[in-house]
Motif scaffolding. Structure first.
Motif, PDB file in Angstrom:
ATOM      1  N   HIS C  24       0.780  -1.228   0.000  1.00 53.97           N
ATOM      2  CA  HIS C  24       0.000   0.000   0.000  1.00 53.97           C
ATOM      3  C   HIS C  24       0.817   1.286   0.000  1.00 53.97           C
ATOM      4  CE1 HIS C  24      -3.642  -2.324   0.340  1.00 53.97           C
ATOM      5  NE2 HIS C  24      -3.316  -2.823   1.521  1.00 53.97           N
ATOM      6  N   PRO C  25       1.904   1.404   0.776  1.00 52.53           N
ATOM      7  CA  PRO C  25       2.541   2.723   0.928  1.00 52.53           C
ATOM      8  C   PRO C  25       3.288   3.169  -0.338  1.00 52.53           C
ATOM      9  CG  PRO C  25       3.175   1.247   2.741  1.00 52.53           C
ATOM     10  CD  PRO C  25       2.528   0.412   1.667  1.00 52.53           C
ATOM     11  N   LEU C  39      10.104  -1.810  10.014  1.00 50.28           N
ATOM     12  CA  LEU C  39       9.359  -1.521   8.795  1.00 50.28           C
ATOM     13  C   LEU C  39       9.174  -0.010   8.688  1.00 50.28           C
ATOM     14  CD1 LEU C  39       7.704  -2.318   6.320  1.00 50.28           C
ATOM     15  CD2 LEU C  39       5.769  -2.750   7.806  1.00 50.28           C
ATOM     16  N   THR C  41       7.673   3.008   6.438  1.00 48.83           N
ATOM     17  CA  THR C  41       6.804   3.331   5.311  1.00 48.83           C
ATOM     18  C   THR C  41       6.705   4.835   5.168  1.00 48.83           C
ATOM     19  OG1 THR C  41       4.790   3.366   6.645  1.00 48.83           O
ATOM     20  CG2 THR C  41       5.415   1.254   5.697  1.00 48.83           C
ATOM     21  N   SER C  43       4.147   7.659   3.687  1.00 46.18           N
ATOM     22  CA  SER C  43       2.775   7.857   3.216  1.00 46.18           C
ATOM     23  C   SER C  43       2.606   9.284   2.718  1.00 46.18           C
ATOM     24  CB  SER C  43       1.780   7.610   4.358  1.00 46.18           C
ATOM     25  OG  SER C  43       1.848   6.277   4.798  1.00 46.18           O
ATOM     26  N   ASP C 116       6.491   6.322   8.902  1.00 44.39           N
ATOM     27  CA  ASP C 116       6.193   5.445  10.041  1.00 44.39           C
ATOM     28  C   ASP C 116       7.289   4.395  10.164  1.00 44.39           C
ATOM     29  OD1 ASP C 116       3.483   6.123  11.190  1.00 44.39           O
ATOM     30  OD2 ASP C 116       3.013   6.062   9.060  1.00 44.39           O
ATOM     31  N   ASP C 118       8.063   1.263  12.343  1.00 46.60           N
ATOM     32  CA  ASP C 118       7.554   0.312  13.334  1.00 46.60           C
ATOM     33  C   ASP C 118       8.559  -0.817  13.526  1.00 46.60           C
ATOM     34  OD1 ASP C 118       4.885   1.622  12.124  1.00 46.60           O
ATOM     35  OD2 ASP C 118       4.538   0.893  14.167  1.00 46.60           O
TER      36      ASP C 118
ATOM     37  N   LEU D  67      -0.911  -1.625  11.891  1.00 46.75           N
ATOM     38  CA  LEU D  67       0.081  -0.599  11.615  1.00 46.75           C
ATOM     39  C   LEU D  67      -0.610   0.528  10.838  1.00 46.75           C
ATOM     40  CD1 LEU D  67       3.452  -2.365  10.750  1.00 46.75           C
ATOM     41  CD2 LEU D  67       2.457  -1.764  12.940  1.00 46.75           C
ATOM     42  N   PRO D  68      -0.136   1.756  11.006  1.00 41.44           N
ATOM     43  CA  PRO D  68      -0.855   2.879  10.388  1.00 41.44           C
ATOM     44  C   PRO D  68      -1.001   2.751   8.866  1.00 41.44           C
ATOM     45  CG  PRO D  68       1.174   3.633  11.499  1.00 41.44           C
ATOM     46  CD  PRO D  68       0.968   2.216  11.872  1.00 41.44           C
ATOM     47  N   ARG D  69       0.001   2.179   8.212  1.00 43.16           N
ATOM     48  CA  ARG D  69      -0.124   2.095   6.748  1.00 43.16           C
ATOM     49  C   ARG D  69      -0.344   0.662   6.280  1.00 43.16           C
ATOM     50  NH1 ARG D  69       0.802   5.344   2.176  1.00 43.16           N
ATOM     51  NH2 ARG D  69      -0.790   4.528   0.815  1.00 43.16           N
ATOM     52  N   ALA D  70      -0.998  -0.155   7.136  1.00 36.79           N
ATOM     53  CA  ALA D  70      -1.381  -1.491   6.704  1.00 36.79           C
ATOM     54  C   ALA D  70      -2.457  -1.410   5.628  1.00 36.79           C
ATOM     55  CB  ALA D  70      -1.887  -2.304   7.889  1.00 36.79           C
ATOM     56  N   THR D  71      -3.148  -0.287   5.597  1.00 38.76           N
ATOM     57  CA  THR D  71      -4.283  -0.114   4.691  1.00 38.76           C
ATOM     58  C   THR D  71      -3.941   0.855   3.567  1.00 38.76           C
ATOM     59  OG1 THR D  71      -4.990   1.495   6.306  1.00 38.76           O
ATOM     60  CG2 THR D  71      -6.099  -0.619   6.356  1.00 38.76           C
ATOM     61  N   ASN D  72      -4.868   1.033   2.675  1.00 37.28           N
ATOM     62  CA  ASN D  72      -4.596   1.826   1.485  1.00 37.28           C
ATOM     63  C   ASN D  72      -4.375   3.303   1.804  1.00 37.28           C
ATOM     64  OD1 ASN D  72      -4.199   1.911  -1.293  1.00 37.28           O
ATOM     65  ND2 ASN D  72      -6.212   2.883  -1.542  1.00 37.28           N
ATOM     66  N   LEU D 120       0.197  -6.271   9.600  1.00 39.86           N
ATOM     67  CA  LEU D 120       1.269  -5.577   8.885  1.00 39.86           C
ATOM     68  C   LEU D 120       0.768  -5.105   7.526  1.00 39.86           C
ATOM     69  CD1 LEU D 120       4.328  -7.906   9.687  1.00 39.86           C
ATOM     70  CD2 LEU D 120       3.327  -6.084  11.066  1.00 39.86           C
ATOM     71  N   GLN D 121      -0.184  -5.851   6.963  1.00 42.14           N
ATOM     72  CA  GLN D 121      -0.750  -5.490   5.662  1.00 42.14           C
ATOM     73  C   GLN D 121      -2.172  -6.029   5.613  1.00 42.14           C
ATOM     74  OE1 GLN D 121       1.873  -5.415   2.042  1.00 42.14           O
ATOM     75  NE2 GLN D 121       0.547  -7.103   1.493  1.00 42.14           N
ATOM     76  N   ALA D 122      -3.108  -5.202   5.140  1.00 36.64           N
ATOM     77  CA  ALA D 122      -4.513  -5.582   5.206  1.00 36.64           C
ATOM     78  C   ALA D 122      -5.119  -5.675   3.811  1.00 36.64           C
ATOM     79  CB  ALA D 122      -5.296  -4.548   6.020  1.00 36.64           C
TER      80      ALA D 122
END
Lengths: 242, 242, 242, 242, 242, 242
Positions: C24-25, C39, C41, C43, C116, C118, D67-72, D120-122
């Protein structure tokens, strides 16, 4: 129980009001009632909170706090605890209400003034010292606005009264003025009296947690409070004249 | 850019250390670096936190905070915001680490000392003033414990070094000592140096947010910081001797 | 005490930088310094926070956190505790400051990038690994913006330097590069060095909580840190070239 | 609407269960359902919370987070917001309840196990992947306790069943197994089914926010869920045998 | 175990729905399922939250809470604890989702309705009583908007279905309808069924923490839940007709 | 301005005190002053907070809160806001102080009683209704303890006075008793008077935010307050006798 500092029952502690104690605020007063020492600052910002915009009215609010070691035993910081305690909020609200009673918010115009009262050292009567000192700091802040021609009304109209406060209480059946900490914890009845320079009341809060009180005691305490406030009003005038 | 107060680049601002500024704490010092004014108090409690009981070791910690109007524009109270900000926590941790470097926790015995550093007025260098003042307050608190025969070791063993701190920075390419606020915001590099009275380092923090810095600049700043700390050590000694 | 993994005192642990670790990122890098695994990322959001609108400047900020069982014993989640701890905030601020040193916010234009970092697994040096990995993630995010023609300046102008970081410390009197956790807790002095690819300093933080340190020790640690950063810069370049 | 990845309606995404993904925890599994990637760790501590001491019973609880950027698009950290959101709490409670259904707390003895499930990733199905992976991590943690002879009962008695979970939903009137994110947001009905390896139900949660659902649809979804869980049970067994 | 109040296994407790229980809200219903007593109010405000403005859609949300002594032992207030617990959030979200299933947000127009469900006394089934009562309060609030001509669509289009909920569970192997608290804690399986007046499902949540459940038990519970909801739908209609 | 409900200036609204309104608490009273409706419960727990153990003294405390739609416009929940507001804390403290004035904590013995005052509907005077109702709930809780032989002293010694409270205020220059909400917002002076059944004062709080007040007005308000409290004391006695 004699008074710990040998005062008469109707006598105030030495009062000092040091204006311009700090360099940044528009108004700043170090007020001392004996060993009680409170830094009162008045911070001006142009404009008012969003919900008040366009009303033509100003806004005055107050915040009270204690340094952790202002008292005999260290208190935890409210910032660290993550919340403002009930006593702190109660006193902040009292100071704000009291000072709003002396200011014409329409004549102030859309300006905001925050009164910060930080207790540097405590020996009873911190809230009454705070109110008495905040009045002088507020006066200086309004003068600052007047010099910048930022008031909606005439300076005299903005602050149409003076405000003072003093504590009174009954110890061993005797009404006393301006309690020190040792007297405060021993008091059967404890009252805070907020007056105007004309001798009218702005706020009266009497509490008898350990004991109840009779009407004649209440009357005697009110008499004492009014006398104390008159003296404080004179001290304020003198400080503002200097 | 000349220095706003006309100082030489290697000159400190006037430094004052007023002991026993407040009546309640076991140690209490008002430290001033020019217009920067910090109240440092040391609060002693017998015993240590639960997780440290029985270890024979004492505990020293520090909390830093600013009054809302210590600065040119009013800052919201952290108690009202409900959390302690990153800058505040970072400085509190720095002060605690620095002061723990001068104290022998075994000789202190199972006593706790909290160092509160409250900035009453800010003009740059508040954290270094706080460290410098807190050392003196801590020294008074240890003396207080010694007088009560509450130390595990000899007083001299408890505090085996002195600690000072000063800020240094590069402005317009020139290394300067003890930055005022106006210099602080203009600095290309900003460094805080914490030293012992023997000229060793306790902590060195150099930051070049707007700009990076070369090794020779770093060296020059360290030299300046060590000189400044030596002067502060003398001021501390003089205050403790009075 | 020999190094637990048999390294030379001036040797880094194996470093890997895995780009596009998550889907995603806009930038996403898994950085490993031995068993430390972070990790990173990046954004991107168009626009900047309200207080920065119309300035023409972009915004880069960073947040660091640890999974609860990244360490040997489980740590409580900061979300559950309801507040971000001092260490976390301090490191987040360090990462943000460090990465802002390599980016021209004017050339970035009014875009915001959140970095981010983590920590999935910790074995010392998590903050320095985070900075080293975040640089690569930030680079990928800027390339992503360049491909969309969303930058105000030329891509090369946006990121005008590379940034790396490494920890150094003194154990048993010996300066060592890139400390593992076991070394970190045993170190007499602990320093984090953030450099640019040109060998200049961005940030230097040295701490001697248990012990103080001399100028010659400081010098040796800085030398070691600069060498380590140069190796990390090469690893970044190789990763970005792949 | 065909399935975005071309699967049959009753087909799972590729499932991987990587044991010992991290070095510190007693159990640690990276579970992947297609692009959904959850790190499940099991942390053992001897003893139980205070209110449970002396009961002879163990304690198993779970915490879920993203995690904050696990999503789009990036989500704000709950630690920064200062509170755990409703969705997070709901899923944490679901995972805890589900896993407690497979463990005999008396046979576990007074040990505590915390299951951390960090996304970690969604890409849809994060809570069902978390439950499926947490079972394997919990199994490894119990084995770890068995090797240390720290269990009150026999290992086989401690974990007397396996637990799996999968999402099912109706899209365009068609029941589908193991929804990806794109399907999840398009679903008319969405259900999570938690089963034991014997095909019994532990938890069934069906929701039709946009639309209501009929009994025959519910029946079809339950059938599909049971089939999916049986496949997941086989994958768990294979992972544990390796 | 016989039912504590002697009911048949498929029998509801006495249900009362008292409309206009309080004077201020646009809709206000005291719902009682036996000794469970929930005050449901619907509060209308014109307009919708900022992120929804201009969408033409309304907004319905719900908040559930318990008075501290609604239960047999006093629970601490969530306001005092400073956060809303997981159970409270989970139920608030369930109520909101359930009620949104009966309302056409386009026909509602840009109006917001908050459903507050405060448990004054608890004896099991508080969430299902809350949903059942909130439907009636919501209906009254929509009627209030209709009378003011503030709806975008026709009143009948706004609320196109009724919504009810009831708990079911298996105790000693026997499926039972509308569990009291004593039954709730003894249940092997516990399920909440939310239906429409047409007998379709809105939400089904079944949990077997202590025990797992078979498909035939699930089927029996669903049958019982549908029957109970039909009775509750009749009670709602009667209340709205009065 | 005539009184909105046509009362005489010295007349109370209809007062009802419904004991045993809820089934769980040891004391539970629904108090109504006209449309103001407060549920007062008294919750007994054996033992006292940790810091009070072994003192032989009991503990009585109070918490006040409002349902979100008790008022004309909905207020946000303090649990959702994550903190208890200043007004709420101030009133909770007032109720606690007032009720502690009627109870002998030594005779109570090491028992704790929490008084919860939840405003179900507000129309002015919620804090005075709460105090008046809480007295009756506290009385029932003490009787409950007496029946279990759990008091340290004789029941009559435990509660040696009754406590009542009423609001008074000046509207258009006229002193009035027991203000409704419409009068409250129009009042020039607003005072809450807490009395004992013997006509002594426990607490007096007078505020003149918009206006100041003279001594004769204060006297008239106190007279009115004492009369109102005497009537309320009679209502309490009647309720306790039934």
């Amino acid at each position: 129980m004699a008074r710990p500092d040998g005062r008469e029952s109707g006598q105030l502690r030495p009062v000092t009001l040091t204006r311009r104690w700090s360099i940044h605020p528009e108004g700043s007063v170090l007020v001392e009632f004996g060993d009680t020492r409170v830094l009162c600052t008045a911070s001006v910002t142009e404009g008012v909170p969003r919900w008040r915009k366009g009303s033509g009215l100003g806004w005055v609010t107050a915040e009270y706090a204690m340094l952790p070691r202002a008292t005999n035993t260290r208190g935890d910081r409210e910032s660290v605890k993550g919340k403002v305690g009930g006593r702190t909020q109660e006193i902040s609200r009292l100071i704000g209400r009291s000072l709003r009673a002396c200011i014409d918010l329409k004549a102030l115009g859309e300006n905001s003034i925050v009164l910060d009262c930080d207790v540097l050292q405590a020996d009873g009567g911190t809230r009454t010292a705070a109110i008495t000192g905040a009045y002088v700091a507020l006066h200086d802040a309004v003068t600052w606005l007047a010099e910048r021609k930022s008031l909606a009304g005439k300076p005299a109209a903005v602050m149409h009264r003076s405000i003072q406060a003093v504590s009174v209480g009954v110890i061993d059946g005797e009404p006393r003025l301006d309690l020190m900490y040792l007297e405060d914890v021993a008091a059967e009845v404890d009252m805070n009296v907020v007056c105007t320079g004309d001798g009218d009341f702005v706020e009266v809060q009497g509490t008898g947690e350990a004991n109840v009180f009779r009407r004649d005691q209440l009357d005697a305490l009110l008499d004492l409070g009014v006398l104390g406030c008159a003296e404080l009003a004179a001290a304020q005038q003198k400080a503002l004249a200097s």
